[in-house]
Write a protein that holds these residues in place. Structure first.
Motif, short mmCIF file in Angstrom:
data_model
loop_
_atom_site.label_atom_id
_atom_site.label_comp_id
_atom_site.label_asym_id
_atom_site.label_seq_id
_atom_site.Cartn_x
_atom_site.Cartn_y
_atom_site.Cartn_z
N GLY A 19 0.76 -1.18 0.05
CA GLY A 19 -0.03 0.14 0.05
C GLY A 19 0.83 1.28 -0.08
N ILE A 20 2.14 1.09 -0.20
CA ILE A 20 2.94 2.37 0.14
C ILE A 20 2.99 2.82 -1.38
CG2 ILE A 20 5.56 3.27 0.23
CD1 ILE A 20 6.03 0.66 2.05
N GLU A 21 2.94 4.11 -1.67
CA GLU A 21 2.95 4.63 -3.10
C GLU A 21 4.08 4.45 -3.74
OE1 GLU A 21 1.37 8.75 -3.56
OE2 GLU A 21 0.30 8.43 -1.76
N SER A 22 4.15 3.96 -5.14
CA SER A 22 5.26 3.92 -5.67
C SER A 22 6.24 4.75 -5.98
CB SER A 22 5.13 2.96 -7.15
OG SER A 22 4.35 4.04 -7.80
N SER A 23 5.81 5.97 -5.59
CA SER A 23 6.56 7.19 -5.85
C SER A 23 7.35 7.43 -4.62
CB SER A 23 5.61 8.42 -6.14
OG SER A 23 4.96 8.65 -5.07
N ARG A 24 7.11 6.77 -3.59
CA ARG A 24 7.97 6.70 -2.48
C ARG A 24 8.99 5.90 -2.40
NH1 ARG A 24 4.02 6.21 2.21
NH2 ARG A 24 6.06 6.44 3.66
N LEU A 25 8.91 4.86 -3.39
CA LEU A 25 9.88 3.70 -3.13
C LEU A 25 11.13 3.91 -4.31
CD1 LEU A 25 7.31 1.06 -3.23
CD2 LEU A 25 8.89 1.67 -1.42
N SER A 26 12.24 3.48 -3.90
CA SER A 26 13.26 3.50 -4.89
C SER A 26 14.30 2.47 -4.48
CB SER A 26 14.18 4.89 -4.76
OG SER A 26 14.93 4.87 -3.35
N ILE A 27 15.52 2.18 -5.31
CA ILE A 27 16.37 1.25 -4.90
C ILE A 27 16.82 1.24 -3.58
CG2 ILE A 27 18.18 2.51 -5.99
CD1 ILE A 27 19.23 -0.38 -7.37
N GLU A 28 16.88 2.45 -3.08
CA GLU A 28 17.56 2.41 -1.55
C GLU A 28 16.48 2.14 -0.49
OE1 GLU A 28 17.61 5.28 -3.59
OE2 GLU A 28 19.85 4.85 -4.21
N SER A 29 15.19 1.88 -0.95
CA SER A 29 14.03 1.64 0.02
C SER A 29 14.18 0.19 0.49
CB SER A 29 12.80 1.58 -0.54
OG SER A 29 12.59 2.85 -1.42
N GLN A 56 11.35 -21.54 -6.34
CA GLN A 56 11.23 -21.20 -4.89
C GLN A 56 12.61 -20.63 -4.31
OE1 GLN A 56 10.76 -24.79 -2.43
NE2 GLN A 56 10.29 -23.74 -0.42
N LEU A 57 12.33 -19.43 -3.71
CA LEU A 57 13.70 -18.72 -3.19
C LEU A 57 14.53 -19.52 -2.09
CD1 LEU A 57 12.38 -15.00 -2.90
CD2 LEU A 57 13.21 -16.05 -4.96
N SER A 58 15.65 -19.17 -2.08
CA SER A 58 16.51 -19.93 -0.97
C SER A 58 16.45 -19.02 0.10
CB SER A 58 17.99 -19.82 -1.62
OG SER A 58 18.46 -18.66 -1.78
N ARG A 59 16.84 -19.43 1.38
CA ARG A 59 16.87 -18.73 2.45
C ARG A 59 17.44 -17.37 2.34
NH1 ARG A 59 19.19 -17.76 7.45
NH2 ARG A 59 17.83 -18.02 9.16
N GLU A 60 18.79 -17.33 1.71
CA GLU A 60 19.48 -15.98 1.62
C GLU A 60 18.67 -15.25 0.38
OE1 GLU A 60 20.66 -19.43 0.78
OE2 GLU A 60 21.84 -19.28 3.02
N GLU A 61 18.09 -15.58 -0.39
CA GLU A 61 17.26 -14.93 -1.19
C GLU A 61 16.09 -13.98 -0.47
OE1 GLU A 61 17.86 -16.59 -5.69
OE2 GLU A 61 16.33 -17.65 -4.30
N MET A 62 15.57 -15.06 0.41
CA MET A 62 14.31 -14.69 1.06
C MET A 62 14.76 -13.50 2.12
SD MET A 62 12.40 -17.93 2.60
CE MET A 62 11.81 -19.05 1.32
N LEU A 63 15.93 -13.51 2.71
CA LEU A 63 16.45 -12.52 3.45
C LEU A 63 16.64 -11.29 2.77
CD1 LEU A 63 18.68 -14.38 6.13
CD2 LEU A 63 16.68 -13.54 6.52
N SER A 64 17.24 -11.34 1.53
CA SER A 64 17.66 -10.15 0.85
C SER A 64 16.60 -9.42 0.22
CB SER A 64 18.43 -10.76 -0.53
OG SER A 64 17.80 -11.34 -1.36
N ALA A 66 14.31 -7.88 1.65
CA ALA A 66 13.77 -6.96 2.55
C ALA A 66 14.14 -5.42 2.02
CB ALA A 66 14.33 -7.16 3.78
N SER A 67 14.77 -5.48 0.80
CA SER A 67 14.87 -4.18 0.02
C SER A 67 14.75 -3.99 -1.57
CB SER A 67 16.37 -3.95 0.28
OG SER A 67 17.23 -4.87 -0.57
N ILE A 68 14.43 -3.16 -2.12
CA ILE A 68 14.19 -3.05 -3.48
C ILE A 68 15.36 -3.50 -4.07
CG2 ILE A 68 13.75 -1.61 -5.59
CD1 ILE A 68 11.14 -2.02 -3.54
N ASN A 69 16.41 -3.20 -3.73
CA ASN A 69 17.84 -3.59 -4.49
C ASN A 69 18.00 -5.08 -4.29
OD1 ASN A 69 20.22 -3.29 -5.55
ND2 ASN A 69 21.34 -3.53 -3.50
N GLY A 70 17.34 -5.89 -3.15
CA GLY A 70 17.78 -7.12 -3.05
C GLY A 70 16.57 -7.95 -4.00
N ILE A 71 15.45 -7.21 -4.22
CA ILE A 71 14.19 -7.72 -4.99
C ILE A 71 14.83 -7.71 -6.46
CG2 ILE A 71 12.06 -7.24 -5.89
CD1 ILE A 71 11.39 -6.40 -3.12
N ALA A 72 15.74 -6.55 -7.11
CA ALA A 72 16.05 -6.34 -7.95
C ALA A 72 17.20 -7.57 -8.40
CB ALA A 72 16.53 -4.89 -8.35
#
Length: 85
Positions: A19-29, A56-64, A66-72
């Motif tokens: 529900g966070i507006e996408s304009s408030r999110l960036s790679i640093e989020s 299926q994501l690995s444990r390390e991926e699941m932890l990563s 928690a950021s836009i950078n990690g998702i990317a």
């Protein structure tokens, strides 16, 4: 997948489930940047990424993710040839 596209997908995904507006999110989020991005949203992000990548994501991926950078990072490293929209 190119990094810029992966960032856009990450922003859109987090915006959709949190529900966070996408304009408030960036790679640093990160999840600690927003109270709305709580542990439940984190689990929804994991589920959405697994659906998008078809893996299926690995444990390390699941932890990563928690950021836009990690998702990317997960999206650009995905071994699938096509990420589902």
């Amino acid at each position: 997948m190119e990094l810029e596209e992966a960032i856009q997908i990450g922003v859109s995904l987090v915006a959709d489930v949190s529900g966070i507006e996408s304009s408030r999110l960036s790679i640093e989020s990160t999840s600690s940047s927003f109270s709305e991005w709580d542990s439940l949203v984190h689990m929804e992000v994991i589920s959405a990424l697994e659906a998008k990548t078809g893996t299926q994501l690995s444990r390390e991926e699941m932890l990563s993710v928690a950021s836009i950078n990690g998702i990317a990072g997960v999206l650009t490293a995905s071994k699938t040839s096509e990420i589902s929209e």
